[in-house]
Design a protein around this motif. Sequence first.
Motif, PDB file in Angstrom:
ATOM      1  N   UNK A 314       0.827  -1.202   0.000  1.00 24.25           N
ATOM      2  CA  UNK A 314       0.000   0.000   0.000  1.00 24.25           C
ATOM      3  C   UNK A 314       0.867   1.259   0.000  1.00 24.25           C
ATOM      4  N   UNK A 315       1.956   1.249   0.775  1.00 24.19           N
ATOM      5  CA  UNK A 315       2.846   2.409   0.818  1.00 24.19           C
ATOM      6  C   UNK A 315       3.449   2.697  -0.554  1.00 24.19           C
ATOM      7  N   UNK A 316       3.910   1.658  -1.216  1.00 17.88           N
ATOM      8  CA  UNK A 316       4.502   1.865  -2.537  1.00 17.88           C
ATOM      9  C   UNK A 316       3.473   2.395  -3.533  1.00 17.88           C
ATOM     10  N   UNK A 317       2.238   1.880  -3.477  1.00 11.78           N
ATOM     11  CA  UNK A 317       1.201   2.358  -4.384  1.00 11.78           C
ATOM     12  C   UNK A 317       0.924   3.838  -4.166  1.00 11.78           C
ATOM     13  N   UNK A 318       0.877   4.253  -2.911  1.00 10.49           N
ATOM     14  CA  UNK A 318       0.597   5.662  -2.590  1.00 10.49           C
ATOM     15  C   UNK A 318       1.724   6.562  -3.076  1.00 10.49           C
ATOM     16  N   UNK A 319       2.962   6.179  -2.791  1.00 12.17           N
ATOM     17  CA  UNK A 319       4.106   7.006  -3.187  1.00 12.17           C
ATOM     18  C   UNK A 319       4.243   7.059  -4.700  1.00 12.17           C
ATOM     19  N   UNK A 320       4.054   5.929  -5.375  1.00 13.04           N
ATOM     20  CA  UNK A 320       4.161   5.887  -6.829  1.00 13.04           C
ATOM     21  C   UNK A 320       3.087   6.751  -7.476  1.00 13.04           C
TER      22      UNK A 320
END
Length: 345
Positions: A314-320
């Motif tokens: 989820x963190x990677x999706x948000x940052x990307x």
Amino acid sequence: MNTKELPPHFKQIHRLFLLITIVLVACFIGRIMFLYGFDPNLLQLTTLFIICLLATGAAWVWLWNRRIANYLQTLDAAIERAMHDLPPLTNYEETALSSMEHKLKRYIGIAKTNERIIQTEKNKIKELISDISHQTKTPLSNIMVFSQLMEEMPGLEENVRHYVQLIQAQSYKLDWLIQSLIKLSRLETGMISLQQMEAKPLIQTLTKALSQVYAQAENKQITINIDCGTHILACHDVKWTSEALFNLLENAVKYTPHNGQISILAVTNEMFTCIQLTDTGLGIPSEEIPHIFKRFYRGKQARDFEGVGIGLFLSREIITAQGGHIKVSSEAGKGTTFSVFLPKR
């Protein structure tokens, strides 16, 4: 479109042929003068022939330039009409341009149909997510309330109280999992859009994320050091970025032993603002690093701790989604550093 708008390589070809023509003409004149000497009449006739030849070549090049320019202009108009679903420009002529135009119209039609299908599927997913959220909220809340009431009952046997506490813990875990899946699904299907994407101070977002893990860190006597000046800015959505940072910090607290340390350093450069989160926890084996951002992936050491393996994904999706990226460096037994890069503007 005119000849001045032709691609640069067309002009290079013209210059090359002009140079070749000049060289051939010069060789021809030199050969004539070598064989027959200087004869004014012959030189005049040769000059006239060369001028006619050059004029014919220039006219030929000009006509081809005009033809290519007109072709490109017609192609541009045909693409424009196809994009706006207007009648075809070539009217079903037996030409390559007509074939290209109608293939383009079919392609655009297929793309629009697929877009409608995707939008329909998104709407169905949206309804499904709403139904899941609505249908699970009430019974799960009841379970949590009733288990809390049971725990507070006087004279409850110790083993029963233990089971009630387990029910409470699993209920909270299930509630967190459902909420995380709902957030992830909404983010992936575009139902949630990142708002207020502008340069803002990063310290507020970090403070918001830290406030959610501070109690857990204090219980484990983990020291948290933060180095982020008020002047450091990043283009980000405060709510969702704090969610991503919270997931990273929660993992850091979870996998860092008692009396450990977590350091947060924010630095900025020309294009990105970097947030480095370093812990003194278990670390990640090198062979697991390529997989840690996969959905529901959990490493061998992580299986001894509570979790479902969705936080990092989820963190990677948000940052990307904000135009940033995440890097990780780690060594088993010595800790991990997550580097979050957010655009400055």
